[in-house]
Write a protein that holds these residues in place. Structure first.
Motif, PDB file in Angstrom:
ATOM      1  N   GLU A   1      35.997  11.411   8.283  1.00  0.00           N
ATOM      2  CA  GLU A   1      35.251  12.275   9.196  1.00  0.00           C
ATOM      3  C   GLU A   1      35.353  13.736   8.778  1.00  0.00           C
ATOM      4  O   GLU A   1      34.370  14.483   8.879  1.00  0.00           O
ATOM      5  CB  GLU A   1      35.731  12.078  10.642  1.00  0.00           C
ATOM      6  N   GLU A   2      36.508  14.167   8.305  1.00  0.00           N
ATOM      7  CA  GLU A   2      36.654  15.551   7.827  1.00  0.00           C
ATOM      8  C   GLU A   2      35.780  15.797   6.604  1.00  0.00           C
ATOM      9  O   GLU A   2      35.180  16.861   6.466  1.00  0.00           O
ATOM     10  CB  GLU A   2      38.108  15.856   7.507  1.00  0.00           C
ATOM     11  N   TYR A   3      35.719  14.813   5.714  1.00  0.00           N
ATOM     12  CA  TYR A   3      34.822  14.912   4.555  1.00  0.00           C
ATOM     13  C   TYR A   3      33.380  15.083   5.040  1.00  0.00           C
ATOM     14  O   TYR A   3      32.662  15.985   4.598  1.00  0.00           O
ATOM     15  CB  TYR A   3      34.952  13.673   3.667  1.00  0.00           C
ATOM     16  N   ASN A   4      32.969  14.205   5.951  1.00  0.00           N
ATOM     17  CA  ASN A   4      31.592  14.257   6.466  1.00  0.00           C
ATOM     18  C   ASN A   4      31.307  15.577   7.176  1.00  0.00           C
ATOM     19  O   ASN A   4      30.220  16.146   7.021  1.00  0.00           O
ATOM     20  CB  ASN A   4      31.330  13.081   7.407  1.00  0.00           C
ATOM     21  N   GLN A   5      32.261  16.079   7.939  1.00  0.00           N
ATOM     22  CA  GLN A   5      32.066  17.355   8.640  1.00  0.00           C
ATOM     23  C   GLN A   5      31.902  18.503   7.644  1.00  0.00           C
ATOM     24  O   GLN A   5      31.074  19.396   7.857  1.00  0.00           O
ATOM     25  CB  GLN A   5      33.244  17.630   9.570  1.00  0.00           C
ATOM     26  N   THR A   6      32.680  18.488   6.569  1.00  0.00           N
ATOM     27  CA  THR A   6      32.571  19.544   5.559  1.00  0.00           C
ATOM     28  C   THR A   6      31.231  19.461   4.846  1.00  0.00           C
ATOM     29  O   THR A   6      30.591  20.491   4.600  1.00  0.00           O
ATOM     30  CB  THR A   6      33.746  19.464   4.568  1.00  0.00           C
TER      31      THR A   6
ATOM     32  N   SER B   1      24.377  22.565   6.467  1.00  0.00           N
ATOM     33  CA  SER B   1      23.790  23.392   7.531  1.00  0.00           C
ATOM     34  C   SER B   1      23.886  24.886   7.218  1.00  0.00           C
ATOM     35  O   SER B   1      23.012  25.654   7.627  1.00  0.00           O
ATOM     36  CB  SER B   1      24.450  23.092   8.876  1.00  0.00           C
TER      37      SER B   1
ATOM     38  N   GLU C   1      28.458  18.229   6.132  1.00  0.00           N
ATOM     39  CA  GLU C   1      27.466  18.692   7.109  1.00  0.00           C
ATOM     40  C   GLU C   1      27.479  20.210   7.236  1.00  0.00           C
ATOM     41  O   GLU C   1      26.419  20.841   7.328  1.00  0.00           O
ATOM     42  CB  GLU C   1      27.728  18.044   8.468  1.00  0.00           C
ATOM     43  N   LEU C   2      28.675  20.803   7.244  1.00  0.00           N
ATOM     44  CA  LEU C   2      28.783  22.258   7.338  1.00  0.00           C
ATOM     45  C   LEU C   2      28.156  22.921   6.110  1.00  0.00           C
ATOM     46  O   LEU C   2      27.382  23.872   6.236  1.00  0.00           O
ATOM     47  CB  LEU C   2      30.250  22.673   7.472  1.00  0.00           C
TER      48      LEU C   2
ATOM     49  N   GLY D   1      34.053  27.507   6.333  1.00  0.00           N
ATOM     50  CA  GLY D   1      35.040  27.255   7.371  1.00  0.00           C
ATOM     51  C   GLY D   1      36.430  27.758   7.049  1.00  0.00           C
ATOM     52  O   GLY D   1      37.377  27.498   7.789  1.00  0.00           O
TER      53      GLY D   1
END
Length: 132
Positions: A76-81, A87, A83-84, A28
């Protein structure tokens, strides 16, 4: 505490510019500049420059004492990173874990390894005052 008028800068070695760009873009990060011997990224608001230097690659990296990364203040930013990274099938050096469980400095963390064996840590403290 971080001040918004400053950008942290880190220079690290890389062995191949194309695979470096591929890795960091999948994470990202925005490619800011590219030259024949380096690439510069917006790394979560800071500047990471990867210098083409295949002779300086750590063949057997260890987490300590050398790694870099991001301490998220938003879970949430930690979790999104995370997940990214999952994936995009980025290589984990250490899978997600909780450190110092039950203590004030308890935090969630995981490590990735880039194509030049640079280790990147991503973490989130439940108590934001422990970030510094």
């Amino acid at each position: 505490m971080r001040q918004t008028n400053k950008v942290f800068h880190l220079a690290i070695p890389c062995k191949d510019l194309d695979e470096t760009v591929n890795f960091y873009e999948k994470l990202g990060c925005q490619l800011a500049r590219r030259y024949s011997d380096r690439v510069t990224f917006d790394f979560f608001g800071d500047q990471v420059v990867c210098h083409l230097s295949p002779e300086n690659i750590d063949k057997h990296p260890t987490m300590y004492p050398r790694h870099f990364g991001v301490t998220f203040l938003d879970k949430e930013e930690y979790n999104q990173t995370l997940e990214l990274a999952t994936s995009q099938e980025l290589p984990f050096f250490k899978k997600p874990t909780v450190r110092f469980e039950g203590k004030r400095e308890e935090h969630m963390t995981f490590f990735l390894v880039d194509p030049a064996n640079n280790l990147l840590e991503f973490k989130y403290y439940h108590d934001a005052s422990m970030a510094y």
